[in-house]
Design an enzyme around this catalytic site. Sequence first.
Site, PDB file in Angstrom:
ATOM      1  CG  MET A  37      -1.768  -1.290   1.313  1.00 47.08           C
ATOM      2  SD  MET A  37      -2.931  -1.261   2.696  1.00 47.08           S
ATOM      3  CE  MET A  37      -1.807  -1.169   4.090  1.00 47.08           C
ATOM      4  CG  ASP A  38       4.679   3.105  -2.196  1.00 47.32           C
ATOM      5  OD1 ASP A  38       4.837   3.820  -1.187  1.00 47.32           O
ATOM      6  OD2 ASP A  38       5.506   3.060  -3.125  1.00 47.32           O
ATOM      7  N   GLY A  39       2.120   5.099  -1.175  1.00 55.01           N
ATOM      8  CA  GLY A  39       1.672   6.392  -1.673  1.00 55.01           C
ATOM      9  C   GLY A  39       0.760   7.180  -0.758  1.00 55.01           C
ATOM     10  CB  SER A 208      -0.586   1.632  -4.986  1.00 55.62           C
ATOM     11  OG  SER A 208      -0.033   1.724  -3.683  1.00 55.62           O
ATOM     12  CB  SER A 209       2.779   4.804  -5.561  1.00 57.05           C
ATOM     13  OG  SER A 209       3.853   3.972  -5.223  1.00 57.05           O
TER      14      SER A 209
END
Length: 263
Positions: A37-39, A208-209
Site C-alpha cells: 500500500m504505497d503512496g 500502488s504508486s
Amino acid sequence: MGGEVRQLLEQIHRFSRRCLFRVLSMGPLPTHLAFIMDGNRRYAKKRGLEDGSGHKAGFSTLMSMLQYCYELGIKYVTIYAFSIDNFRRKPEEVQSLMDLMLEKIKSLLDKESIVHEYGIRVYFIGNLGLLNDQVRAAAEEVMKATAKNSRVVLLVCVAYNSTDEIVQAVKRSCVDKADRDTERIQLVDIEENMQMSVAPEPDILIRSSGETRLSNFLLWQTGNSQLFSLDALWPEIGLRHLVWAILNFQRSHSYLEKRKKQL
C-alpha cells in the site's frame, strides 16, 4: 430526498458489482491477493492535506478492497502495513503512525466493523515485539477475537520484512531440530516455521504508486506470483484497478499453473 438518492445509487452500484463479479467468476479467480500500500504520504501532500490524512484515506481504501474480495470469494488478503525499516523514520512520524495504527486496530473490534460483518479472521505477521505495548496488546486482542472467523483471512504485515521472517524461521527450525536431537534442516522445516505459512502463496502481488520494487516483502512466498504495478497512489485505488489486475491474472493463469507444475 438526498438520503434516498444516495441509497438508490448505492443499490445500483451493488447490483452492478454483483453482475461484474459474476462475469469475472466465469474465469479462474485468485485465492490470495497481496498489497503493498504505497503512496499514502504522497497522496496527502498532493492534496495539501494534514499529516496522517493520507493514511486514513488509505485505510478506507483497504476496507473497500476487503469488501470487494469478500464479494468475489477471494479467501486471503495480505497487506504490507508497516515495515521494520519504517522505524528509521523521524520519531514523531513513527509515533503518529503507531497512534493511527492503534486507532484502526481497535476499530476492528467494533461490532459494526467489516471484520465482524464479513467474518474476517485477522493475523498480524511480523516482529510484534518491536511495537509499543498498546499496539501489540490491541493486535493480540483482535487476533483472539477473530480466531473463530473463517470466511476471509486478513494478514497484516506490521513490523515486518521478509529477511527477518526468514531468519526467524531458520532459528525456530534449529530449535525444533535440537529438541528432536537431529541436525539436518530441510526446506519443509523452514516453510512450516514461516509466519506466513497460515496462508497459501499469493496469486497476485499488487503495488500502488507506480513502483516496481518488492521492498523486502514476501520474498519467500512470491516466486510464482503475478506482479501488478499501478500508477495510482494507494488511496486512489478503486474497483477498476482490482478488476484489471484479476483480468490480467486470468489471461496468464494457464501459463502460471504450468510453471508451478514444472517446479
